[in-house]
Write a protein that holds these residues in place. Structure first.
Motif, PDB file in Angstrom:
ATOM      1  N   LEU A  53       0.826  -1.206   0.000  1.00 47.59           N
ATOM      2  CA  LEU A  53       0.000   0.000   0.000  1.00 47.59           C
ATOM      3  C   LEU A  53       0.865   1.264   0.000  1.00 47.59           C
ATOM      4  N   ASP A  54       1.965   1.234   0.744  1.00 45.55           N
ATOM      5  CA  ASP A  54       2.872   2.382   0.788  1.00 45.55           C
ATOM      6  C   ASP A  54       3.507   2.650  -0.570  1.00 45.55           C
ATOM      7  N   ARG A  55       3.687   1.610  -1.353  1.00 41.76           N
ATOM      8  CA  ARG A  55       4.368   1.724  -2.645  1.00 41.76           C
ATOM      9  C   ARG A  55       3.439   2.161  -3.788  1.00 41.76           C
ATOM     10  N   LEU A  56       2.140   1.997  -3.609  1.00 39.96           N
ATOM     11  CA  LEU A  56       1.189   2.276  -4.692  1.00 39.96           C
ATOM     12  C   LEU A  56       1.214   3.729  -5.145  1.00 39.96           C
ATOM     13  N   GLU A  57       1.083   3.887  -6.454  1.00 40.87           N
ATOM     14  CA  GLU A  57       0.991   5.216  -7.057  1.00 40.87           C
ATOM     15  C   GLU A  57      -0.197   5.257  -7.999  1.00 40.87           C
ATOM     16  N   ASP A  58      -0.536   6.440  -8.432  1.00 31.83           N
ATOM     17  CA  ASP A  58      -1.643   6.642  -9.359  1.00 31.83           C
ATOM     18  C   ASP A  58      -1.445   5.776 -10.611  1.00 31.83           C
ATOM     19  N   GLY A  59      -2.477   5.010 -10.969  1.00 33.54           N
ATOM     20  CA  GLY A  59      -2.422   4.178 -12.168  1.00 33.54           C
ATOM     21  C   GLY A  59      -1.971   2.750 -11.927  1.00 33.54           C
ATOM     22  N   ASP A  60      -1.481   2.438 -10.721  1.00 29.44           N
ATOM     23  CA  ASP A  60      -1.046   1.078 -10.416  1.00 29.44           C
ATOM     24  C   ASP A  60      -2.247   0.151 -10.258  1.00 29.44           C
ATOM     25  N   GLU A  61      -1.961  -1.147 -10.228  1.00 29.49           N
ATOM     26  CA  GLU A  61      -3.012  -2.155 -10.063  1.00 29.49           C
ATOM     27  C   GLU A  61      -2.543  -3.194  -9.037  1.00 29.49           C
ATOM     28  N   VAL A  62      -3.466  -3.593  -8.149  1.00 30.00           N
ATOM     29  CA  VAL A  62      -3.211  -4.653  -7.185  1.00 30.00           C
ATOM     30  C   VAL A  62      -4.055  -5.850  -7.607  1.00 30.00           C
ATOM     31  N   VAL A  63      -3.394  -7.002  -7.748  1.00 32.18           N
ATOM     32  CA  VAL A  63      -4.088  -8.211  -8.190  1.00 32.18           C
ATOM     33  C   VAL A  63      -3.965  -9.273  -7.095  1.00 32.18           C
ATOM     34  N   ALA A  64      -5.088  -9.928  -6.800  1.00 31.92           N
ATOM     35  CA  ALA A  64      -5.096 -11.049  -5.854  1.00 31.92           C
ATOM     36  C   ALA A  64      -5.717 -12.248  -6.550  1.00 31.92           C
ATOM     37  N   TRP A  65      -5.305 -13.429  -6.129  1.00 32.94           N
ATOM     38  CA  TRP A  65      -5.843 -14.657  -6.711  1.00 32.94           C
ATOM     39  C   TRP A  65      -7.344 -14.753  -6.467  1.00 32.94           C
ATOM     40  N   LYS A  66      -7.762 -14.383  -5.245  1.00 34.27           N
ATOM     41  CA  LYS A  66      -9.158 -14.480  -4.870  1.00 34.27           C
ATOM     42  C   LYS A  66      -9.488 -13.351  -3.903  1.00 34.27           C
ATOM     43  N   LEU A  67     -10.697 -12.897  -3.922  1.00 37.58           N
ATOM     44  CA  LEU A  67     -11.131 -11.770  -3.100  1.00 37.58           C
ATOM     45  C   LEU A  67     -10.898 -12.007  -1.611  1.00 37.58           C
ATOM     46  N   ASP A  68     -11.124 -13.236  -1.142  1.00 36.06           N
ATOM     47  CA  ASP A  68     -10.982 -13.486   0.296  1.00 36.06           C
ATOM     48  C   ASP A  68      -9.539 -13.406   0.782  1.00 36.06           C
ATOM     49  N   ARG A  69      -8.578 -13.325  -0.117  1.00 34.83           N
ATOM     50  CA  ARG A  69      -7.177 -13.147   0.278  1.00 34.83           C
ATOM     51  C   ARG A  69      -6.932 -11.732   0.780  1.00 34.83           C
ATOM     52  N   MET A  70      -7.830 -10.818   0.452  1.00 35.48           N
ATOM     53  CA  MET A  70      -7.685  -9.425   0.879  1.00 35.48           C
ATOM     54  C   MET A  70      -8.198  -9.208   2.299  1.00 35.48           C
ATOM     55  N   GLY A  71      -9.139 -10.036   2.746  1.00 27.95           N
ATOM     56  CA  GLY A  71      -9.676  -9.872   4.092  1.00 27.95           C
ATOM     57  C   GLY A  71     -10.745 -10.893   4.375  1.00 27.95           C
ATOM     58  N   ARG A  72     -11.148 -10.975   5.641  1.00 24.93           N
ATOM     59  CA  ARG A  72     -12.094 -11.999   6.069  1.00 24.93           C
ATOM     60  C   ARG A  72     -13.521 -11.498   6.219  1.00 24.93           C
ATOM     61  N   ASN A  73     -13.729 -10.197   6.214  1.00 20.76           N
ATOM     62  CA  ASN A  73     -15.106  -9.728   6.305  1.00 20.76           C
ATOM     63  C   ASN A  73     -15.315  -8.579   5.325  1.00 20.76           C
ATOM     64  N   THR A  74     -16.556  -8.325   5.030  1.00 15.22           N
ATOM     65  CA  THR A  74     -16.911  -7.334   4.016  1.00 15.22           C
ATOM     66  C   THR A  74     -16.333  -5.964   4.341  1.00 15.22           C
ATOM     67  N   ARG A  75     -16.489  -5.526   5.571  1.00 22.07           N
ATOM     68  CA  ARG A  75     -16.006  -4.200   5.952  1.00 22.07           C
ATOM     69  C   ARG A  75     -14.501  -4.089   5.730  1.00 22.07           C
ATOM     70  N   ASN A  76     -13.746  -5.099   6.158  1.00 20.82           N
ATOM     71  CA  ASN A  76     -12.290  -5.090   6.014  1.00 20.82           C
ATOM     72  C   ASN A  76     -11.887  -5.036   4.542  1.00 20.82           C
ATOM     73  N   VAL A  77     -12.513  -5.849   3.709  1.00 16.68           N
ATOM     74  CA  VAL A  77     -12.186  -5.869   2.277  1.00 16.68           C
ATOM     75  C   VAL A  77     -12.523  -4.531   1.635  1.00 16.68           C
ATOM     76  N   LEU A  78     -13.698  -4.016   1.931  1.00 18.34           N
ATOM     77  CA  LEU A  78     -14.101  -2.749   1.314  1.00 18.34           C
ATOM     78  C   LEU A  78     -13.220  -1.586   1.770  1.00 18.34           C
ATOM     79  N   ASP A  79     -12.817  -1.583   3.044  1.00 12.29           N
ATOM     80  CA  ASP A  79     -11.906  -0.539   3.528  1.00 12.29           C
ATOM     81  C   ASP A  79     -10.559  -0.626   2.813  1.00 12.29           C
TER      82      ASP A  79
END
Length: 187
Positions: A53-79
């Motif tokens: 997150l610290d490294r991200l700049e305008d125009g970059d893209e973050v890719v994950a294999w699956k959505l649940d790898r980003m977080g365990r609950n809706t609020r956490n993922v959306l934040d």
């Protein structure tokens, strides 16, 4: 524009190779993969994710294999997705085929996050109900004890004699010293 991959496993026992291979097949080189291995998705702060997150700049893209790898609950993922978009970057999930490049993708992301949380909550509820049902029938989960009644009687006898150290007793009954101390604590 730079594309980064994010990998997360919840426990050290889990293997991240499937995620790593999928991100590699999506064209993301190994030097742009950030992996939090053995880190719960419920934690708001994850060291490698924070570095990404610290490294991200305008125009970059973050890719994950699956959505649940980003977080365990809706609020956490959306934040988390909100943090990514506030930096001018986008998010893409390979498995669900969701991207935040447009309004429809953002709406689908919200819906998919809610369904992922529903699935997890339902699974936990079924697990708890199964454990409660087993407990009501007198069955307890977990690993069987290494100390049966015969070993317990021998341990009691050896301890009462005061002729042996705890390490010797453990060796004599073929259990670890830690197991012996747990048994003695329960006596």
């Amino acid at each position: 524009m730079t594309t980064f991959g994010y990998i997360r496993t919840s426990t050290r026992d889990q293997n991240a190779d499937l995620q790593r291979d999928a991100l590699k097949a999506a064209g993301i080189p190994a030097n742009r993969l950030y992996a939090d291995e053995g880190v719960s998705g419920t934690l708001a702060s994850r060291p490698r994710l924070d570095a990404l997150l610290d490294r991200l700049e305008d125009g970059d893209e973050v890719v994950a294999w699956k959505l649940d790898r980003m977080g365990r609950n809706t609020r956490n993922v959306l934040d988390l997705i909100e943090q990514i978009t506030q930096k001018g970057a986008t998010f893409r999930s390979l498995t669900e085929g969701i991207t935040t490049t447009g309004p429809m993708g953002k709406a689908m992301l919200t819906i998919m996050s809610a369904f992922a949380q529903l699935e997890r909550d339902t699974m936990l509820e079924r697990t708890r109900a199964g454990l409660d049902a087993a407990k009501a029938k007198g069955r307890v989960g977990g690993r069987p004890s290494k100390v049966d009644d015969k070993k317990l009687a021998k341990i009691r006898s050896l301890v009462a004699s005061n002729d042996h150290t705890r390490a010797e007793i453990a060796d004599m009954v073929k259990i670890s010293p830690a197991t012996l101390y747990r048994v003695l604590a329960d006596l």
